[in-house]
Design an enzyme around this catalytic site. Structure first.
Site, PDB file in Angstrom:
ATOM      1  N   HIS A 155      34.308  48.819  26.037  1.00  0.00           N
ATOM      2  CA  HIS A 155      35.248  49.929  25.814  1.00  0.00           C
ATOM      3  C   HIS A 155      34.624  51.096  25.080  1.00  0.00           C
ATOM      4  O   HIS A 155      35.163  52.201  25.098  1.00  0.00           O
ATOM      5  CB  HIS A 155      36.470  49.413  25.027  1.00  0.00           C
ATOM      6  CG  HIS A 155      37.355  48.533  25.840  1.00  0.00           C
ATOM      7  ND1 HIS A 155      38.568  48.932  26.344  1.00  0.00           N
ATOM      8  CD2 HIS A 155      37.181  47.263  26.283  1.00  0.00           C
ATOM      9  CE1 HIS A 155      39.103  47.951  27.042  1.00  0.00           C
ATOM     10  NE2 HIS A 155      38.284  46.922  27.015  1.00  0.00           N
ATOM     11  N   ASP A 363      33.010  58.771  21.899  1.00  0.00           N
ATOM     12  CA  ASP A 363      34.143  57.896  22.228  1.00  0.00           C
ATOM     13  C   ASP A 363      33.918  57.334  23.614  1.00  0.00           C
ATOM     14  O   ASP A 363      33.501  58.071  24.518  1.00  0.00           O
ATOM     15  CB  ASP A 363      35.447  58.706  22.211  1.00  0.00           C
ATOM     16  CG  ASP A 363      36.608  57.922  21.638  1.00  0.00           C
ATOM     17  OD1 ASP A 363      36.608  56.690  21.784  1.00  0.00           O
ATOM     18  OD2 ASP A 363      37.515  58.550  21.045  1.00  0.00           O
TER      19      ASP A 363
HETATM   20  C1  GDG Z   1      38.712  51.936  22.252  1.00  0.00           C
HETATM   21  C2  GDG Z   1      37.585  52.937  22.481  1.00  0.00           C
HETATM   22  C3  GDG Z   1      38.687  53.631  24.605  1.00  0.00           C
HETATM   23  C4  GDG Z   1      47.004  55.395  17.905  1.00  0.00           C
HETATM   24  N1  GDG Z   1      47.744  55.503  16.784  1.00  0.00           N
HETATM   25  C5  GDG Z   1      48.825  54.781  16.981  1.00  0.00           C
HETATM   26  C6  GDG Z   1      48.763  54.232  18.252  1.00  0.00           C
HETATM   27  N2  GDG Z   1      47.643  54.635  18.800  1.00  0.00           N
HETATM   28  C7  GDG Z   1      47.235  54.334  20.179  1.00  0.00           C
HETATM   29  C8  GDG Z   1      47.002  55.569  20.998  1.00  0.00           C
HETATM   30  C9  GDG Z   1      46.069  55.033  22.057  1.00  0.00           C
HETATM   31  C10 GDG Z   1      45.289  53.972  21.299  1.00  0.00           C
HETATM   32  O1  GDG Z   1      46.017  53.631  20.156  1.00  0.00           O
HETATM   33  C11 GDG Z   1      43.934  54.491  20.839  1.00  0.00           C
HETATM   34  O2  GDG Z   1      43.085  54.466  21.940  1.00  0.00           O
HETATM   35  P1  GDG Z   1      41.774  55.338  22.036  1.00  0.00           P
HETATM   36  O3  GDG Z   1      41.267  55.208  23.413  1.00  0.00           O
HETATM   37  O4  GDG Z   1      42.104  56.744  21.697  1.00  0.00           O
HETATM   38  O5  GDG Z   1      40.748  54.810  20.944  1.00  0.00           O
HETATM   39  P2  GDG Z   1      40.231  53.352  20.364  1.00  0.00           P
HETATM   40  O6  GDG Z   1      41.276  52.661  19.603  1.00  0.00           O
HETATM   41  O7  GDG Z   1      39.006  53.667  19.593  1.00  0.00           O
HETATM   42  O8  GDG Z   1      39.896  52.491  21.660  1.00  0.00           O
HETATM   43  C12 GDG Z   1      38.079  54.120  23.294  1.00  0.00           C
HETATM   44  C13 GDG Z   1      39.677  52.521  24.367  1.00  0.00           C
HETATM   45  O9  GDG Z   1      39.135  51.467  23.576  1.00  0.00           O
HETATM   46  C14 GDG Z   1      40.183  51.928  25.677  1.00  0.00           C
HETATM   47  O10 GDG Z   1      39.148  51.467  26.465  1.00  0.00           O
HETATM   48  O11 GDG Z   1      39.344  54.713  25.241  1.00  0.00           O
HETATM   49  O12 GDG Z   1      37.023  55.009  23.563  1.00  0.00           O
HETATM   50  O13 GDG Z   1      37.036  53.376  21.231  1.00  0.00           O
HETATM   51  O14 GDG Z   1      46.760  54.421  23.103  1.00  0.00           O
HETATM   52  O15 GDG Z   1      48.197  56.083  21.488  1.00  0.00           O
HETATM   53  N3  GDG Z   1      49.713  53.438  18.767  1.00  0.00           N
HETATM   54  C15 GDG Z   1      50.794  53.187  17.982  1.00  0.00           C
HETATM   55  N4  GDG Z   1      50.934  53.704  16.722  1.00  0.00           N
HETATM   56  C16 GDG Z   1      49.980  54.506  16.186  1.00  0.00           C
HETATM   57  O16 GDG Z   1      50.127  55.015  15.069  1.00  0.00           O
HETATM   58  N5  GDG Z   1      51.765  52.407  18.479  1.00  0.00           N
END
Ligand code: GDG
Length: 493
Positions: A155, A363
């Site tokens: 990821h 990222d």
């Molecule tokens: C890894 C990789 C890759 C965030 N704050 C809250 C919340 N979130 C949710 C967001 C989003 C998810 O969490 C974060 O996803 P990201 O993709 O932005 O980043 P990582 O957590 O670092 O994820 C990344 C991912 O895996 C998938 O393959 O894209 O690059 O690092 O969905 O909306 N959700 C809730 N409350 C929050 O306060 N419920």
């Protein structure tokens, strides 16, 4: 149809409604709910003694979770995974440290988890392993005699060879990764970095179809960009627009424009630079003082890893300093919220804002960028300002793509986004929505699993041909080390 086994470090909370802040959890849970199957991994609990997995069935998903001892947690999770691999894979070798004991713990936990999973496996299961905590998990399963198809999806970014070499057991890890039948990365850039490591290191060769032949194994290596369900996000954003916290923000904004950012509190997300670029906008274009606020939601994660404590302090300092410099009695430039929100509420907050400000320093993909676009009102959409170092930038050309190390460029992009005409906003949004629909979460899952079934079937034909000929043929065959051979000796072969 074979049963799908998903393996990840952390199994998402099994209770509906409990927020799981993290891209992997969001992506995997949505994908698994449709196909059904078993999700195996750490329960999130620290136990004094590691027992067998706790099994819980909900709908068509069975959760099998195990606890970790304090020592396992410290060495495998807090240590090698999050203090060595995470920073280096995000190009922060300055924050990375290596401890041989922690690496030994990382291998030990991978082998222990593989042993526990093996007891639950059926012959026709197809196994999909996720993320950097489990790079050698497939190797451990193979060592235990498991011949099922096993795929792996990373990821986070895969670093270029020079960067990867900063992790002392890099060769052993890459060797172990070649035990999978399919290795999936978020982007072509990541996939190419892996191939470069193999080719430049003289470990193997790559065919034009993306098949890698290395360490006596034949595997498929490719890019499988993770997606979201954009229409479900759009619906949630609309439906949750009347929630209390959304109404509160709308009222507090009082007609001012809003720039919205949501990230786990992590140094890879570029929060400090983002605050400073917003500061530069206010300093360079005083017109925006009092007319726009930056709302940063940053739920804390990994707070027991030292580098995460530091980024939190730095960020609080920066928010305070910038607010002190510009705030007026009735206006706070940066609203910094160090807490989790319900997912659907977040989507509604995205819809309320005029700019999505997503500027990680590195990222893998960044689902927030995709969610921001999907949450918008198509008749009056906001603008996405997106880092060129997020995997999502390869897929969302309708964003204003910026270099997060260039504060002036980011400030310019914010100014441009805040005053972009409606027609241009609509055109960019429509283009990005079409792309999100064409490459949604099911596209990601199906493309990966189709390749896994296909490659594994081909490998089994090859294996069978070798068995029938009863002699070693000059064809790539999956090899296996004798059971119990210590993983740390693998690279010597
Ligand atoms: C890894 C990789 C890759 C965030 N704050 C809250 C919340 N979130 C949710 C967001 C989003 C998810 O969490 C974060 O996803 P990201 O993709 O932005 O980043 P990582 O957590 O670092 O994820 C990344 C991912 O895996 C998938 O393959 O894209 O690059 O690092 O969905 O909306 N959700 C809730 N409350 C929050 O306060 N419920």
């Amino acid at each position: 149809m074979s049963r799908l086994i998903v393996v990840s470090n952390r199994v998402a909370p099994t209770q509906e409604g409990r927020p799981a802040a993290g891209g992997l959890a969001i992506g995997v849970l949505d994908a698994l709910k449709e196909t059904g199957g078993l999700w195996f991994g750490w329960s999130g609990e620290i136990v004094t003694q590691s027992d067998g997995p706790a099994i819980e069935k909900q709908g068509n998903v069975t959760y099998a979770t195990v606890g970790l001892t304090r020592r396992d947690y410290d060495q495998y999770y807090r240590g090698f995974s999050n203090a060595t691999l995470w920073p280096t894979f995000h190009y922060r070798t300055d924050l990375s440290r290596y401890d041989r004991q922690e690496y030994a713990g990382y291998l030990r936990v991978n082998i222990a988890l593989a042993t526990q999973l093996k007891a639950l496996l059926r012959p026709d299961d197809i196994i999909w392993v996720h993320d950097y905590h489990l790079l050698p998990f497939g190797r451990a399963l193979r060592d235990l005699g498991v011949t099922n198809p096993i795929g792996f999806f990373l990821h986070i970014p895969f670093p270029v060879p020079e960067m990867l070499r900063a992790v002392p057991p890099h060769a052993e890890l890459v060797h172990a990764m070649c035990s999978y039948d399919v290795l999936g990365f978020q982007t072509q850039t990541d996939s190419q970095a892996f191939i470069d490591y193999i080719e430049r290191g003289g470990f193997g060769s790559v065919s034009s179809e993306g098949m890698v032949h290395a360490f006596g194994r034949l595997l498929k290596v490719g890019a499988y960009p993770i997606g979201i369900y954009p229409d479900a996000v759009a619906k949630a954003a609309e439906q949750f627009s009347d929630r209390k916290s959304v109404a509160e923000l709308r009222e507090a904004a009082g007609g001012r424009k809003l720039i919205m950012s949501v990230d786990r509190l992590d140094y890879s997300k570029g929060l400090v630079e983002r605050f400073q670029a917003f500061e530069r906008l206010l300093a360079d274009v005083p017109h925006w003082q009092g007319k726009v606020s930056l709302v940063q939601i940053a739920p804390p994660t990994r707070s027991d890893v030292q580098t995460y404590q530091r980024i939190r302090q730095t960020l609080e300092g920066e928010a305070g300093r910038i607010n002190g410099r510009f705030a007026q009695l009735d206006w706070t430039p940066i609203q910094y919220l160090n807490r989790k929100y319900e997912r659907n509420v977040l989507m509604a907050l995205f819809r309320l804002s005029q700019v999505g400000y997503v500027t990680p320093l590195r990222d893998g993909m960044n689902l927030v960028a995709k969610e921001y676009v999907a949450s918008q009102d198509p008749a009056d959409p906001g603008v996405l300002v997106l880092s060129q170092f997020a995997g999502a930038a390869e897929q969302l050309p309708g964003a204003l793509v910026v270099n997060p190390f260039d504060l002036s460029q980011m400030a310019d992009a914010l100014a441009c986004a805040l005053s972009m005409p409606l027609n241009e906003r609509k055109a960019r949004h429509a283009d990005m929505m079409a792309r999100l629909r064409a490459n949604d979460l099911s596209t990601w899952r199906d493309a990966f699993l189709d390749d896994l079934r296909h490659v594994a079937a081909a490998a089994s034909v090859t294996r069978r041909a070798v068995e029938l000929a009863d002699k070693s043929l000059d064809v790539p065959i999956p090899f296996r080390y004798p059971v119990n051979r210590p993983a740390r000796e693998l690279h010597r072969s």
